[in-house]
Design an enzyme around this catalytic site. Structure first.
Site, mmCIF file in Angstrom:
data_model
loop_
_atom_site.group_PDB
_atom_site.id
_atom_site.type_symbol
_atom_site.label_atom_id
_atom_site.label_comp_id
_atom_site.label_asym_id
_atom_site.label_seq_id
_atom_site.Cartn_x
_atom_site.Cartn_y
_atom_site.Cartn_z
ATOM 1 N N GLU A 47 71.714 -40.402 29.511
ATOM 2 C CA GLU A 47 72.730 -39.467 29.998
ATOM 3 C C GLU A 47 73.999 -40.198 30.436
ATOM 4 O O GLU A 47 74.367 -40.193 31.611
ATOM 5 C CB GLU A 47 72.116 -38.594 31.091
ATOM 6 C CG GLU A 47 70.968 -37.768 30.513
ATOM 7 C CD GLU A 47 70.189 -36.960 31.539
ATOM 8 O OE1 GLU A 47 70.711 -36.713 32.625
ATOM 9 O OE2 GLU A 47 69.030 -36.607 31.231
ATOM 10 N N HIS B 100 58.078 -23.724 32.123
ATOM 11 C CA HIS B 100 58.734 -24.942 32.601
ATOM 12 C C HIS B 100 57.730 -25.860 33.275
ATOM 13 O O HIS B 100 56.992 -25.436 34.166
ATOM 14 C CB HIS B 100 59.856 -24.589 33.580
ATOM 15 C CG HIS B 100 60.688 -25.786 33.951
ATOM 16 N ND1 HIS B 100 60.929 -26.164 35.242
ATOM 17 C CD2 HIS B 100 61.316 -26.705 33.165
ATOM 18 C CE1 HIS B 100 61.686 -27.261 35.247
ATOM 19 N NE2 HIS B 100 61.935 -27.596 34.007
ATOM 20 N N HIS B 101 57.696 -27.108 32.809
ATOM 21 C CA HIS B 101 56.861 -28.147 33.411
ATOM 22 C C HIS B 101 57.726 -29.345 33.749
ATOM 23 O O HIS B 101 57.915 -30.227 32.910
ATOM 24 C CB HIS B 101 55.763 -28.594 32.427
ATOM 25 C CG HIS B 101 54.688 -27.577 32.205
ATOM 26 N ND1 HIS B 101 53.874 -27.601 31.086
ATOM 27 C CD2 HIS B 101 54.283 -26.526 32.950
ATOM 28 C CE1 HIS B 101 53.008 -26.589 31.156
ATOM 29 N NE2 HIS B 101 53.236 -25.924 32.269
ATOM 30 N N GLU B 102 58.279 -29.375 34.934
ATOM 31 C CA GLU B 102 58.964 -30.597 35.390
ATOM 32 C C GLU B 102 57.891 -31.548 35.897
ATOM 33 O O GLU B 102 57.065 -31.157 36.729
ATOM 34 C CB GLU B 102 59.974 -30.265 36.495
ATOM 35 C CG GLU B 102 60.640 -31.477 37.125
ATOM 36 C CD GLU B 102 61.377 -32.353 36.098
ATOM 37 O OE1 GLU B 102 62.308 -31.862 35.464
ATOM 38 O OE2 GLU B 102 60.969 -33.537 35.925
ATOM 39 N N HIS C 235 63.053 -32.392 28.268
ATOM 40 C CA HIS C 235 64.281 -32.968 28.833
ATOM 41 C C HIS C 235 63.932 -34.353 29.368
ATOM 42 O O HIS C 235 62.777 -34.658 29.634
ATOM 43 C CB HIS C 235 64.840 -32.063 29.930
ATOM 44 C CG HIS C 235 65.639 -30.928 29.355
ATOM 45 N ND1 HIS C 235 66.872 -30.555 29.827
ATOM 46 C CD2 HIS C 235 65.374 -30.109 28.310
ATOM 47 C CE1 HIS C 235 67.328 -29.553 29.103
ATOM 48 N NE2 HIS C 235 66.439 -29.252 28.177
ATOM 49 N N GLU C 236 64.968 -35.201 29.484
ATOM 50 C CA GLU C 236 64.745 -36.628 29.772
ATOM 51 C C GLU C 236 63.661 -37.146 28.813
ATOM 52 O O GLU C 236 62.660 -37.747 29.237
ATOM 53 C CB GLU C 236 64.345 -36.881 31.240
ATOM 54 C CG GLU C 236 65.354 -36.396 32.254
ATOM 55 C CD GLU C 236 65.313 -34.894 32.438
ATOM 56 O OE1 GLU C 236 64.213 -34.323 32.443
ATOM 57 O OE2 GLU C 236 66.382 -34.277 32.558
ATOM 58 N N GLU D 165 66.492 -32.579 25.156
ATOM 59 C CA GLU D 165 67.753 -32.992 25.783
ATOM 60 C C GLU D 165 68.066 -34.391 25.256
ATOM 61 O O GLU D 165 68.199 -34.574 24.056
ATOM 62 C CB GLU D 165 67.605 -32.925 27.301
ATOM 63 C CG GLU D 165 68.919 -33.005 28.055
ATOM 64 C CD GLU D 165 68.697 -33.267 29.521
ATOM 65 O OE1 GLU D 165 67.835 -34.075 29.880
ATOM 66 O OE2 GLU D 165 69.415 -32.657 30.341
ATOM 67 N N GLU E 163 74.672 -29.447 32.372
ATOM 68 C CA GLU E 163 74.398 -29.588 33.802
ATOM 69 C C GLU E 163 75.379 -30.526 34.502
ATOM 70 O O GLU E 163 75.701 -30.334 35.667
ATOM 71 C CB GLU E 163 72.952 -30.044 34.016
ATOM 72 C CG GLU E 163 72.629 -31.370 33.379
ATOM 73 C CD GLU E 163 71.127 -31.670 33.358
ATOM 74 O OE1 GLU E 163 70.327 -30.767 33.616
ATOM 75 O OE2 GLU E 163 70.774 -32.834 33.081
#
Ligand code: NOJ
Ligand code: CA
Length: 676
Positions: free
Chosen positions: A178, A380-382, A460-461, A479, A485
């Protein structure tokens, strides 16, 4: 054709002149003959390759080889023991994508290299040469002296023939992928991630990348001296960066070549180097647009964690589902629904439960309501990078979402580079890089387990895309770059040329869940985001993603129903895609045809400069009339003032027409061509 190509091969010709320098060569050319690759062994017995295009050198003599942690390196004392060629020309169909039909047309050279001393260890290097670039990989056959490979480093080099301008982001840094792309002279590149994009003074565009990155560590490039780069893999959890048993093949090392930037962005080479679909029937993978309980968290008006600001409440989710159903969106993402967000969630991945909801989120009620309204929840699974903790809950977590009819899950790995957590073979917790071998395995495990339950994945990440969506078509998007963001946080926000850079750098690797659709134009601090309203619409065509979000709050869309209509109309799945013009970091125009109608869509974006782009509508179907619904920057529009100044108008066009696209500073233009 095949005969001509076979005749063109120089087979082992031991001429005296050659032997003094480089021993017998193997050569191959692209189907159109413009790109040639040569492999030799030098006076030390090092294997080297070079690439030329139209007879001009692109990559000059560059080494191939390996360092191991436990045995002698594969470096000098090699000879070419065999070479074999073949040609391939076939077209395959993507279940979803930028285009339905993909042509895979290449010539292949397999060079067998053997050590002249010791155990006479051997490996092959396989080159595939397409009209728009090359890929090569190492293949290790089974052999007594190399059963287990503990790879300390690849010795693969890429030595550029000339100087160039480079677009790159730094490798092995805390913020993973990022970073804002730097534009520098080649000589100023230090340690870069791939894809990295170059433009030479003669106009040749070059991009370095990789394909089929599976059970291996991702490749960065370090500039060793002058124009010479060497591969540098992400570290492993032990001394070796990669541990594999023979037989095995490495990912493909990719060099894309094009006369212009557009040719890079339309290349299918990386997909072609991946294995075909391994999942069988994937008709359940559905491209779609989605809304979400998301932007408000990034604006800090709502929270992921519990309390009075909690965003993921039953009531709010139902409101979003109703809005999605009313406006034809397929999904609603809900972040912060599950226990574990309270406290320092960045650091405490082990606190997350992937099956228990906060008390004010009735997951059964919400998903029943969604099913009734023909909308799916996007799960969603962070994980905060704690892949080991996530893997332990994975079967239960996926079973729950399967039972509730959730079609796709956004996963997240927020942790600094090098600080993801995995379990090693002995069961110990280890730090890992997001793009190292352990995380490569983790992602494939999540994707294949999800596929068993007919669920698509959007990490993401993530680890970088390398075309594995061909093999695992439920790995729909990801992502892996600075998304929208950053415009909420403003530290600093994305620059106006960001999107026109992404198209020719990060997005050479595949779809990006950038999350466009900002109508409110402001960061959480009230600062202007470097965009116009028309540019936000154009991004739906410019930035390809089969899961495409509309990020803003329903009330923002309700306040601008005319502009919102474009987001409602634009598809997320394409029959065909073209790049009509573009320069890296400056501007780009895409035209894409809907996969489920005869309509075409156009999106153009510019950097901080106002510009007028002249485009021919020759891509439209000949003999057909279209109503063009144009969404363009108004006369006073610009990202520094009057961001929402937009003109929406209609006109009749045919493929014989052309248009002048006037883009404001930081602006864009979106057009729907409705076939009549
Ligand atoms: C970072 C992701 O990019 C963002 O979309 C998400 O909202 C947060 N992590 C929380 O998971
Ligand atoms: Ca992120």
């Amino acid at each position: 054709m095949l005969q001509r190509f076979v005749l063109a091969l120089a087979l082992s010709l031991p001429s005296a002149a050659l032997v003094a320098q480089d021993a017998p060569a193997a050569r191959i050319a692209s189907p159109d003959g413009r790109i040639t690759v040569e492999v030799v062994t030098d006076h030390d017995g090092r294997a080297r390759y070079s690439i030329a295009r139209d007879g001009k050198p692109v990559i000059v003599s560059s080494q191939l080889g390996f360092l191991f942690t436990d045995v002698a390196k594969l470096d000098r004392n090699l000879r070419i023991a065999s070479q074999a060629t073949r040609s391939h020309d076939a077209t395959w169909e993507q279940p979803w994508g930028e285009r339905r039909h993909v042509r895979d047309h290449h010539n292949e050279l397999r060079v067998g290299l053997v050590e002249t001393n010791g155990d006479q260890r051997r490996f092959d290097v396989v080159f595939r040469v397409f009209d728009d670039g090359i890929g090569f990989r190492y293949v290790f056959p089974e052999q007594p002296a190399l059963r287990r490979l503990n790879i300390a480093e690849e010795l693969t080099e890429f030595t550029l023939a000339t100087d160039a301008t480079a677009w790159w982001i730094p490798a092995l840094e805390w913020n993973r992928k990022e970073y804002v792309y730097k534009r520098t002279a080649l000589a100023e590149v230090g340690f870069a991630q791939t894809p990295m994009t170059l433009r030479r003074d003669d106009g040749l565009h070059i991009a370095f990348h990789e394909a089929a990155l599976a059970d291996y560590s991702a490749m960065n490039l370090v500039r060793v001296e002058d124009r010479r780069f060497r591969a540098q893999l992400f570290p492993g959890t032990d001394a070796a960066k990669v541990e594999r048993d023979a037989p095995f093949a490495t990912p493909w090392r990719v060099v894309l070549l094009s006369d212009d930037a557009a040719g890079l962005a339309t290349s299918d080479l990386v997909l072609n180097l991946n294995e075909p679909n391994a999942l069988g029937d994937v008709s359940w993978v559905k491209p779609m647009k989605y809304l979400g309980i998301w932007w408000e968290m990034h604006l800090d008006t709502k929270s992921w964690g519990s309390g009075t600001k909690h965003g993921a409440t039953t009531e709010d989710t139902i409101r979003y589902i109703d809005f999605a159903a009313q406006h034809g969106f397929g999904g609603v993402l809900v972040e912060g629904w599950n226990i574990g967000w309270d406290g320092d969630w960045f650091a405490n991945g082990e606190e997350f439960s992937f099956t228990e909801a906060y008390p004010d989120f009735d997951i059964e009620k919400v998903t029943a309501h969604a099913r009734e309204r023909g909308v799916t929840l996007i799960g969603h699974h962070e994980t905060s990078g704690h892949a080991a903790h996530y893997e332990r809950q994975l079967p239960d977590a996926l079973d729950l979402y399967e039972r509730l009819g959730v079609a796709a899950i956004k996963t997240g790995y927020v942790a600094d580079g090098g600080q993801a957590k995995v379990r090693d073979d002995d069961g110990n917790l280890r730090y890992a890089w997001h793009e190292g071998q352990a995380m490569s395995r983790h992602h494939i495990k999540v994707v294949t387990e999800a596929a068993k339950r007919r669920i698509s994945i959007n990490p993401h990440e993530p680890i970088k895309d390398s075309g594995l969506r061909r093999t695992y078509p439920n790995w729909v998007t990801r992502e892996g770059a600075r998304g929208m963001e950053y415009n909420a946080w403003g530290q600093p926000p994305n620059p106006p040329g960001h999107e026109a850079t992404l198209v020719f750098t990060r997005m050479l690797d595949g779809p990006f869940d950038f999350t466009p659709g900002l109508f409110s134009m402001k960061s959480r601090h009230g600062d202007r985001v470097a965009t116009t309203l028309a540019k936000q619409l154009a991004l739906y065509v410019v930035l390809y993603s089969p899961l495409q979000m509309a990020i803003d709050l329903p009330e923002e869309y309700e306040a601008k129903p005319d502009a919102f209509r474009f987001i409602k109309d634009v598809p997320a799945d394409w029959e065909d895609s073209r790049v009509l013009n573009g320069e890296v970091g400056e501007f780009v125009t895409f035209a894409r045809k809907d996969r489920h109608s005869d309509d075409w869509y156009l999106g153009a974006v510019t950097d901080g400069e106002a510009r007028t782009l002249h485009v021919s509508l020759g891509f439209l179907d000949a003999g057909r009339r279209y109503t063009a619904q144009v969404y363009r920057d108004g006369p006073n529009a610009g990202w520094q003032a009057n961001q929402t100044d937009i003109v929406i108008e209609e006109r009749d066009v045919t493929s014989g027409d052309s248009l002048e696209l006037a883009l404001a500073p930081g602006g864009g233009q979106a057009i729907r061509f409705i076939a009549r």
